[in-house]
Structures are given as structure tokens and as C-alpha cells.
Design an enzyme around this catalytic site. Structure first.
Site, PDB file in Angstrom:
ATOM      1  N   HIS A  15       0.911  -1.319   0.188  1.00 46.45           N
ATOM      2  CA  HIS A  15      -0.134  -0.139   0.010  1.00 46.45           C
ATOM      3  C   HIS A  15       0.847   1.234  -0.028  1.00 46.45           C
ATOM      4  O   HIS A  15       0.435   2.339   0.309  1.00 46.45           O
ATOM      5  CB  HIS A  15      -0.871  -0.103   1.147  1.00 46.45           C
ATOM      6  CG  HIS A  15      -1.970  -1.012   1.094  1.00 46.45           C
ATOM      7  ND1 HIS A  15      -3.230  -0.801   0.894  1.00 46.45           N
ATOM      8  CD2 HIS A  15      -1.934  -2.484   1.064  1.00 46.45           C
ATOM      9  CE1 HIS A  15      -4.103  -1.843   0.870  1.00 46.45           C
ATOM     10  NE2 HIS A  15      -3.329  -2.922   0.778  1.00 46.45           N
ATOM     11  N   LYS A  19       6.781   2.551  -3.615  1.00 46.92           N
ATOM     12  CA  LYS A  19       7.246   1.173  -3.974  1.00 46.92           C
ATOM     13  C   LYS A  19       6.384   1.098  -4.886  1.00 46.92           C
ATOM     14  O   LYS A  19       7.037   0.467  -6.335  1.00 46.92           O
ATOM     15  CB  LYS A  19       6.686   0.162  -2.924  1.00 46.92           C
ATOM     16  CG  LYS A  19       7.838  -0.141  -2.052  1.00 46.92           C
ATOM     17  CD  LYS A  19       7.437  -1.326  -1.114  1.00 46.92           C
ATOM     18  CE  LYS A  19       8.258  -1.363  -0.105  1.00 46.92           C
ATOM     19  NZ  LYS A  19       7.861  -2.568   1.023  1.00 46.92           N
ATOM     20  N   ASP A  75       9.973  -8.034   0.992  1.00 45.60           N
ATOM     21  CA  ASP A  75       9.989  -7.779   2.400  1.00 45.60           C
ATOM     22  C   ASP A  75      11.737  -7.418   2.543  1.00 45.60           C
ATOM     23  O   ASP A  75      12.519  -8.040   2.006  1.00 45.60           O
ATOM     24  CB  ASP A  75       9.581  -8.810   3.373  1.00 45.60           C
ATOM     25  CG  ASP A  75       9.579  -8.701   4.878  1.00 45.60           C
ATOM     26  OD1 ASP A  75       8.940  -7.510   5.080  1.00 45.60           O
ATOM     27  OD2 ASP A  75       9.924  -9.289   5.695  1.00 45.60           O
ATOM     28  N   GLY A 160      14.855   5.163   7.019  1.00 51.05           N
ATOM     29  CA  GLY A 160      15.074   3.889   7.846  1.00 51.05           C
ATOM     30  C   GLY A 160      16.600   3.997   8.592  1.00 51.05           C
ATOM     31  O   GLY A 160      16.874   5.194   8.763  1.00 51.05           O
ATOM     32  N   TYR A 161      17.192   2.911   8.373  1.00 51.57           N
ATOM     33  CA  TYR A 161      18.582   2.917   8.640  1.00 51.57           C
ATOM     34  C   TYR A 161      19.736   3.223   7.881  1.00 51.57           C
ATOM     35  O   TYR A 161      21.035   3.237   8.174  1.00 51.57           O
ATOM     36  CB  TYR A 161      18.790   1.532   9.229  1.00 51.57           C
ATOM     37  CG  TYR A 161      17.745   0.689  10.278  1.00 51.57           C
ATOM     38  CD1 TYR A 161      17.885   1.078  11.623  1.00 51.57           C
ATOM     39  CD2 TYR A 161      16.775   0.247   9.758  1.00 51.57           C
ATOM     40  CE1 TYR A 161      17.031   0.410  12.353  1.00 51.57           C
ATOM     41  CE2 TYR A 161      15.696  -0.142  10.683  1.00 51.57           C
ATOM     42  CZ  TYR A 161      15.900  -0.113  11.816  1.00 51.57           C
ATOM     43  OH  TYR A 161      15.032  -0.538  12.839  1.00 51.57           O
TER      44      TYR A 161
HETATM   45  P1  IMP Z   1       9.337  -3.392   4.884  1.00 53.15           P
HETATM   46  O1  IMP Z   1      10.332  -4.273   3.596  1.00 53.15           O
HETATM   47  O2  IMP Z   1       8.562  -2.291   3.888  1.00 53.15           O
HETATM   48  O3  IMP Z   1       8.670  -4.279   5.818  1.00 53.15           O
HETATM   49  O4  IMP Z   1      10.237  -2.634   5.479  1.00 53.15           O
HETATM   50  C1  IMP Z   1      11.557  -3.015   6.276  1.00 53.15           C
HETATM   51  C2  IMP Z   1      11.944  -1.958   7.179  1.00 53.15           C
HETATM   52  O5  IMP Z   1      13.411  -2.301   7.128  1.00 53.15           O
HETATM   53  C3  IMP Z   1      12.031  -0.397   6.630  1.00 53.15           C
HETATM   54  O6  IMP Z   1      11.021   0.390   7.430  1.00 53.15           O
HETATM   55  C4  IMP Z   1      13.415   0.226   7.213  1.00 53.15           C
HETATM   56  O7  IMP Z   1      13.445   0.521   8.175  1.00 53.15           O
HETATM   57  C5  IMP Z   1      14.304  -0.979   6.923  1.00 53.15           C
HETATM   58  N1  IMP Z   1      14.821  -0.829   5.507  1.00 53.15           N
HETATM   59  C6  IMP Z   1      14.743  -1.717   4.429  1.00 53.15           C
HETATM   60  N2  IMP Z   1      15.587  -1.434   3.445  1.00 53.15           N
HETATM   61  C7  IMP Z   1      16.200  -0.280   3.850  1.00 53.15           C
HETATM   62  C8  IMP Z   1      17.001   0.630   3.140  1.00 53.15           C
HETATM   63  O8  IMP Z   1      17.332   0.448   1.976  1.00 53.15           O
HETATM   64  N3  IMP Z   1      17.503   1.690   3.939  1.00 53.15           N
HETATM   65  C9  IMP Z   1      17.001   1.828   5.252  1.00 53.15           C
HETATM   66  N4  IMP Z   1      16.180   0.930   5.908  1.00 53.15           N
HETATM   67  C10 IMP Z   1      15.921  -0.215   5.113  1.00 53.15           C
END
Ligand code: IMP
Length: 213
Positions: A15, A19, A75, A160-161
Site C-alpha cells: 500500500h 514502492k 520484505d 530507515g537505517y
Molecule cells: P518493509 O520491507 O517495508 O517491511 O520495511 C522494512 C524496514 O527495513 C524499513 O522500514 C526500514 O526500516 C528497513 N529498511 C529496509 N530497506 C532499507 C534501506 O534500503 N534503507 C534503510 N532502511 C531499510
């Protein structure tokens, strides 16, 4: 056996508009029409699996069954060796309901200190991609990028990180890179940088038809 090709319409089991936009850029030139789970009014399942692969498959399976179309899900997360792979599949949840990754980064630093670890703090990002067809057939791809964590954080780009992750062999954190530099899909056969771009590269090689010239 070669991978099943993606053709026609594909549901993106996410959602997240960012992406969807990125995927449309990638898939459009190959004649694939991406529609989001949100646009089709599909429910968002809870991520109950304990692996990236398991969560990607779960999300794609639910969307394929609900829509009757092939479905794509991903994921991803950060795995820190000195924290036994945490935050891992809980990477998003460490940001809490407000997705506060400043706090999540502080938690990583605090837990590393509590364990008495010394740098270099090796870590990697993983991205798992899954495509599931309504008949249950599934294809899976994974991308990984290795690096070390740096404190204090560096850079205000990305999400994120990103500001604490320094990829091996480079002198800039992901937080100091433009998105195009981090996620670029090189067309010259060389390996992409980010875990997400690497996973897409594997998917494109195996499951997309040639780009029409
Ligand atoms: P999801 O894949 O949308 O469930 O999110 C995974 C989580 O991992 C994100 O909210 C980020 O905190 C972290 N993450 C995944 N990929 C990245 C990246 O490329 N950079 C920084 N954080 C990431």
C-alpha cells in the site's frame, strides 16, 4: 528449470505509493502493467512469518488469491551480526507506530553498547521478493548488501537505517547518497549496490521478457 515469466497485469502487494512508483518504472518497459493492492481494495495481511522470504511469500499469496492475478511482494530489513541478526524482520517495527527511525537507530546503538561490542559492527541489508500466481506457483529472489554500522549517523537522505549503514568498499553511508546512486539498476551487466536493486536485478534477469526495442 527456467523461471515463469511475468506478463500482462501484476498486483503489487503493497500500500506504499513510493514502492508502486518504483515498480512501475521497472516493469513498464517490459510490458507489465502494475496495479497496487490498495487500488484493488485488497486487505493488507499481518507479517507473521519469521523470515524475509516467508513474509514476502505470505503477502504475495494473499494478494494473488484475493485478486486472481499474479502478485508481487517484498520484505526487507537490516541484520546486525553483534545483535544476532536483529532488528531483521522487525526492522520496520523497531521504528514504532510513528516509524521513528531516529529512535530505532538509538536502540541499535544502545543494544550494541549493552553487549559491550567493539567496532567494526558488521551488518547487512536483505531484500526478499516473491511473485505468486493464482495457481500457487511461486518465484523468489533475494538481494543482500554487506557493510558496517557507523555512529553517529551520517547524512539526511534516504530512509530507515540508511544514515548508519556504510556499504563495504565505499566511503559514504546510504544516508549520504541520492536514491538514484543507491538503487540504480546498471544496464551494463555490473552489480547494483542496494539489496533492493540486487534483488530486482535477479528478478529482471529471470522473470521479465526482453524490453521491446
Ligand atoms: P518493509 O520491507 O517495508 O517491511 O520495511 C522494512 C524496514 O527495513 C524499513 O522500514 C526500514 O526500516 C528497513 N529498511 C529496509 N530497506 C532499507 C534501506 O534500503 N534503507 C534503510 N532502511 C531499510
Amino acid at each position: 528449470m527456467s523461471a515463469r515469466k511475468i506478463e500482462g497485469r501484476l498486483v503489487i502487494a503493497s500500500h506504499n505509493p513510493g514502492k508502486l512508483w518504483e515498480l512501475r518504472q521497472l516493469l513498464g518497459p517490459h510490458g507489465v502493467d502494475a496495479v497496487s493492492a490498495g487500488e484493488l481494495g485488497l486487505p493488507e495481511p499481518e507479517e507473521t512469518e519469521t523470515t524475509f522470504r516467508g513474509n514476502a511469500l505470505l503477502k504475495a499469496r494473499v494478494a494473488a488469491q484475493a485478486s486472481g492475478l499474479p502478485a508481487f511482494a517484498d520484505d526487507s530489513g537490516l541484520c546486525v551480526d553483534a545483535l544476532d541478526g536483529a532488528p531483521g524482520v522487525y526492522s520496520a517495527r523497531w521504528g514504532g507506530e510513528n516509524r521513528d527511525f531516529g529512535a530505532a537507530i538509538e536502540r541499535v546503538e544502545r543494544e550494541l553498547k549493552e553487549r559491550g561490542g567493539k567496532p567494526p559492527f558488521t551488518a547487512h541489508f536483505i531484500c526478499a521478493l516473491a511473485i505468486v500466481w493464482p495457481d500457487g506457483h511461486a518465484e523468489e529472489f533475494e538481494g543482500r548488501v554487506d557493510g558496517v554500522l557507523v555512529f553517529p549517523k551520517r547524512g539526511d537522505k534516504g530512509f530507515g537505517y540508511d544514515p548508519i549503514f556504510l556499504p563495504d568498499g565505499l566511503d559514504k553511508t546510504f544516508g549520504e547518497m541520492m536514491s538514484a546512486e543507491k538503487h540504480a539498476l546498471p544496464g551494463d551487466g555490473s552489480i547494483a549496490l542496494s539489496h533492493r536493486a540486487r534483488a530486482f536485478q535477479a528478478l529482471a534477469r529471470a522473470s521479465l521478457g526482453p524490453r521491446p526495442s
